[in-house]
Design an enzyme around this catalytic site. Structure first.
Site, short mmCIF file in Angstrom:
data_model
loop_
_atom_site.label_atom_id
_atom_site.label_comp_id
_atom_site.label_asym_id
_atom_site.label_seq_id
_atom_site.Cartn_x
_atom_site.Cartn_y
_atom_site.Cartn_z
N LEU A 15 86.02 -79.60 -10.31
CA LEU A 15 86.00 -80.27 -11.63
C LEU A 15 87.03 -79.63 -12.58
CD1 LEU A 15 84.54 -82.18 -13.70
CD2 LEU A 15 83.01 -80.27 -14.17
N SER A 108 81.30 -68.41 -17.60
CA SER A 108 80.43 -69.47 -18.09
C SER A 108 79.50 -68.90 -19.15
CB SER A 108 79.67 -70.02 -16.89
OG SER A 108 78.31 -70.08 -17.14
N SER A 109 78.88 -69.78 -19.94
CA SER A 109 78.04 -69.31 -21.05
C SER A 109 76.76 -68.64 -20.55
CB SER A 109 77.71 -70.46 -21.98
OG SER A 109 77.12 -71.50 -21.26
N CYS A 110 76.45 -68.73 -19.24
CA CYS A 110 75.23 -68.07 -18.75
C CYS A 110 75.38 -66.55 -18.67
CB CYS A 110 74.81 -68.64 -17.41
SG CYS A 110 75.93 -68.17 -16.11
N TYR A 137 74.64 -64.95 -10.44
CA TYR A 137 75.89 -65.61 -10.85
C TYR A 137 76.44 -64.96 -12.13
CZ TYR A 137 78.87 -69.51 -12.31
OH TYR A 137 79.93 -70.29 -12.69
N LYS A 141 80.03 -62.92 -12.87
CA LYS A 141 81.01 -63.32 -13.89
C LYS A 141 81.25 -62.19 -14.91
CE LYS A 141 82.02 -67.46 -12.52
NZ LYS A 141 83.40 -67.76 -12.09
N PRO A 164 83.63 -71.00 -20.79
CA PRO A 164 83.39 -72.35 -21.27
C PRO A 164 81.89 -72.67 -21.40
CG PRO A 164 84.63 -72.35 -19.19
CD PRO A 164 84.06 -70.98 -19.39
N HIS A 180 74.33 -81.46 -13.21
CA HIS A 180 73.98 -81.03 -14.57
C HIS A 180 73.44 -82.24 -15.34
CE1 HIS A 180 77.10 -77.77 -13.67
NE2 HIS A 180 75.93 -77.18 -13.75
N TRP A 203 63.71 -85.68 -18.21
CA TRP A 203 62.92 -84.45 -18.05
C TRP A 203 62.77 -83.72 -19.37
CZ3 TRP A 203 63.92 -81.23 -13.01
CH2 TRP A 203 63.62 -82.02 -11.90
#
Ligand SMILES: NC(=O)c1ccc[n+]([C@@H]2O[C@H](COP(=O)([O-])OP(=O)(O)OC[C@H]3O[C@@H](n4cnc5c(N)ncnc54)[C@H](OP(=O)(O)O)[C@@H]3O)[C@@H](O)[C@H]2O)c1
Length: 309
Positions: A15, A108-110, A137, A141, A164, A180, A203
């Site tokens: 992506l 990533s924002s996690c 993960y 990162k 991001p 997602h 959900w």
């Protein structure tokens, strides 16, 4: 970086990587180095070091990674930590050893603590405990950010990192099990419209807020930072505002042209109430997202209709 520079986009079929390739080509960069996983396994030290010795790329974007949703992250944590550590470690080290001028890695924002203050600033890194479902993960990162900073501090190597927010756009994953929220909702509403279903079930309560960035905007920021930013601190990349899941679902329903009802399955988990990035550092550097959410959803829906199998 000039238009003839040799640029390696790792993960160019993903992506993010495909959007970075589109952005570079649109800006006139001609000398792109691209390899599929079958041609170059980025988890193999031998393959990565031979590739860098032979090709000696001048600039490298690390958009290759093992990524997935909550289910994949919690079922395969060993794969997530091993593959992400390997890919970024092997690339950053081989780039440093073979004269690469600059490397950019994507996180990533996690990476932020589960209970980080909102909006999340770069300074909030490592100030609290991570969300357990994607800890493996996130740790990989965070190690990538620290490795980029350590190579800069010890060797003067120009490695930058950007984090991001949630991304969406052409080339997204629309599989209902692994995707997602935004592509999953596009697919649900599209299918409901096609089948004439009276309602679509979403959900959770619909109240959590989330931020969404169109992937071509992220790619533009990635190239902008490669061209304009040489700092040790990583940079959040987002739009700077968020939307509730209910508002998102209503917008997607309108774009897709679905006229039925929305139902909320409150037995499903909501996740964090809010996850918004503070993008002041990026704005101060001179970059802002351009694509409005409604327009990005329309383009992503068009892509889905043209490419669904
Ligand atoms: N998607 C998001 O919402 C999001 C949000 C924030 C940050 N990001 C970050 O953006 C980066 C890219 O994510 P993405 O969403 O573009 O993922 P993606 O669509 O799954 O693309 C990842 C790419 O990496 C390649 N790859 C993985 N392991 C490889 C290996 N061992 N050797 C060679 N190639 C390998 C994959 O190749 P194959 O096609 O062969 O599998 C794929 O082309 C990640 O660092 C992620 O953390 C993504």
């Amino acid at each position: 970086m000039n238009l003839d520079s040799k640029i390696f986009v790792a993960g160019h079929r993903g992506l993010v990587g495909s959007a970075i390739e589109r952005n570079l080509r649109a800006r006139g960069f001609k000398n792109l180095l691209l390899r599929t996983r079958a041609e170059l396994d980025l988890c193999s030290q031998t393959a990565v070091s031979e590739f860098f010795e032979r090709e000696r790329p001048e600039y490298v974007f690390i958009a290759a990674a093992k990524v997935g949703g909550i289910h994949a992250n919690s079922t395969y944590p060993a794969d997530f930590i091993r593959e992400n550590l390997l890919i970024q470690t092997l690339i950053i080290d081989a780039a440093y050893r073979n004269g690469t001028k600059k490397v950019e890695m994507l996180g990533s924002s996690c990476i932020y603590p589960k209970l980080a203050p909102q909006p999340m600033k770069e300074e909030h890194l490592l100030t609290g405990t991570l969300e357990p479902t994607n800890e493996a993960y996130a740790i990989a990162k965070i190690a990538g950010i620290k490795m980029a900073q350590a190579y800069r501090a010890q060797y003067g190597f120009n490695a930058i990192a950007l984090m991001p927010t949630n991304l969406y756009g052409p080339g997204d994953n629309f599989d209902l099990q692994n995707s997602h929220v935004l592509p999953a909702l596009i697919r649900k509403f599209h299918d409901a419209k096609t089948s004439g279903a009276k309602s679509v079930t979403i959900w959770g309560t619909g109240t959590p807020c989330r931020e969404f960035l169109y992937v071509d905007d992220l790619a533009d920021a990635a190239v902008f930072l490669m061209l304009n930013y040489d700092g040790a601190e990583f940079v959040n990349v987002g739009v700077g505002h968020d939307i509730t899941i209910r508002e998102l679902a209503q917008m997607i329903g309108e774009v897709v042209g679905y006229r039925g009802e929305l139902e909320f399955d409150t037995s499903r988990p909501d996740g964090a109430p809010r996850k918004l990035l503070d993008v002041s550092r990026l704005h101060a550097l001179g970059w802002k997202a351009k694509t409005e959410l409604r327009e990005g959803i329309a383009r992503t829906h068009e892509w889905y209709v043209a490419n669904k199998t």
